[in-house]
Design an enzyme around this catalytic site. Sequence first.
Site, PDB file in Angstrom:
ATOM      1  N   MET A  34      -9.645  -6.136  -8.802  1.00  0.00           N
ATOM      2  CA  MET A  34     -10.151  -7.080  -9.807  1.00  0.00           C
ATOM      3  C   MET A  34     -11.685  -7.094  -9.788  1.00  0.00           C
ATOM      4  O   MET A  34     -12.316  -8.001 -10.339  1.00  0.00           O
ATOM      5  CB  MET A  34      -9.592  -8.481  -9.556  1.00  0.00           C
ATOM      6  N   GLY A  35     -12.288  -6.094  -9.129  1.00  0.00           N
ATOM      7  CA  GLY A  35     -13.748  -5.980  -9.140  1.00  0.00           C
ATOM      8  C   GLY A  35     -14.431  -6.894  -8.139  1.00  0.00           C
ATOM      9  O   GLY A  35     -13.793  -7.424  -7.233  1.00  0.00           O
ATOM     10  N   HIS A  41     -12.492  -3.283  -0.425  1.00  0.00           N
ATOM     11  CA  HIS A  41     -12.133  -2.366  -1.515  1.00  0.00           C
ATOM     12  C   HIS A  41     -12.620  -0.951  -1.197  1.00  0.00           C
ATOM     13  O   HIS A  41     -11.909   0.028  -1.426  1.00  0.00           O
ATOM     14  CB  HIS A  41     -12.801  -2.803  -2.822  1.00  0.00           C
ATOM     15  N   GLY A 151      -4.308  -3.351   0.137  1.00  0.00           N
ATOM     16  CA  GLY A 151      -4.719  -3.923   1.417  1.00  0.00           C
ATOM     17  C   GLY A 151      -3.619  -4.770   2.054  1.00  0.00           C
ATOM     18  O   GLY A 151      -2.897  -5.484   1.359  1.00  0.00           O
ATOM     19  N   ASP A 154      -3.361  -8.761   1.507  1.00  0.00           N
ATOM     20  CA  ASP A 154      -2.411  -9.406   0.604  1.00  0.00           C
ATOM     21  C   ASP A 154      -1.014  -8.934   1.001  1.00  0.00           C
ATOM     22  O   ASP A 154      -0.382  -8.137   0.289  1.00  0.00           O
ATOM     23  CB  ASP A 154      -2.756  -9.052  -0.842  1.00  0.00           C
ATOM     24  N   GLN A 157       2.032  -9.531  -1.308  1.00  0.00           N
ATOM     25  CA  GLN A 157       1.867  -8.686  -2.500  1.00  0.00           C
ATOM     26  C   GLN A 157       2.275  -7.249  -2.176  1.00  0.00           C
ATOM     27  O   GLN A 157       3.014  -6.613  -2.925  1.00  0.00           O
ATOM     28  CB  GLN A 157       0.401  -8.733  -2.941  1.00  0.00           C
ATOM     29  N   LEU A 188     -12.813 -10.028   4.440  1.00  0.00           N
ATOM     30  CA  LEU A 188     -13.607  -9.922   3.214  1.00  0.00           C
ATOM     31  C   LEU A 188     -12.736 -10.230   2.002  1.00  0.00           C
ATOM     32  O   LEU A 188     -11.562  -9.867   1.971  1.00  0.00           O
ATOM     33  CB  LEU A 188     -14.192  -8.512   3.094  1.00  0.00           C
TER      34      LEU A 188
END
Length: 280
Positions: A34-35, A41, A151, A154, A157, A188
């Site tokens: 999601m940036g 990331h 990752g 999550d 998820q 992070l």
Amino acid sequence: MKILKTIQELTDFRNTLKSSSSLEKNKIGFVPTMGALHQGHISLIKKSVLENEITIVSIFVNPTQFLEGEDFEKYPKRYEADIKICELANVDALFMPSVQTMYFKDEPLILAPAKSSFALEGFKRPGHFDGVLRVVLKLFNLVKPTNAYFGKKDAQQLFLLQNMVQTLFLDVNIIPCEIVRDEYGLALSSRNVYLSEVEKQKALSISKSLKIASREVMQGNLDATSIKAKMQEIMCDIEVEYIEIVSRDFQKLDMLQIKNSIILVAAKVGTTRLIDNIWM
Ligand code: AMP
């Protein structure tokens, strides 16, 4: 690096790959985000670049995974910095679609399985995982990756995405990636920018409690209730939403199966909701 905003641009990019020699082994890595990219990331992107011939990253703040009253509107956006980060990391294409590109007025819905999606995050954020699966399935269909990187931060998820791939017979490998933390242990997250310095200090109790929990387990404490109580004590200064200990397939555990459990925390620090976990 190509920046792709429309489905046509993405399809054209996919087609040029087919006709060029850049896909001998037919390996495309995909990192959906999601940036507001950070080192977490970047670790996924680096792994993809290492393991694939082509890496595609997407940046899409997905409206369907946000609940009413959550931070969809104010979710941090840093498109210029994100583009630089992707370029430096040797990403081949960055897909940045609009909401209108990704969603139609009337479309079939994919729903996360009831049993495993209504616990924990799904209980606190009902419908959140429906939105996650919906967008990731769309992205998989567009990008057609060989490997997709997610990752462990999550964790639920990740489990639900693995379940979706398995039960819908999708032809993609889900690659779990380790949690990246700052030097003090804070996991992070793009949402960490919401934290004041004082809140950041308080937030450290989350990772500290997970560390202590894992030490307890290593020292032979297998009683989930007592471990949770110790964790709660450490996080007394923040608003703990849940502390849970689950198996790898997200069944709740009372007595730990040391090697195969995940200890999870969700907590609010000020108005910012943070999640973290540790894999035993
Ligand atoms: P997001 O942009 O928050 O949707 O995250 C995109 C991907 O990056 C997801 O697969 C996350 O699990 C992963 N991710 C986010 N934070 C971290 C982190 N600290 N360490 C590792 N992966 C992460």
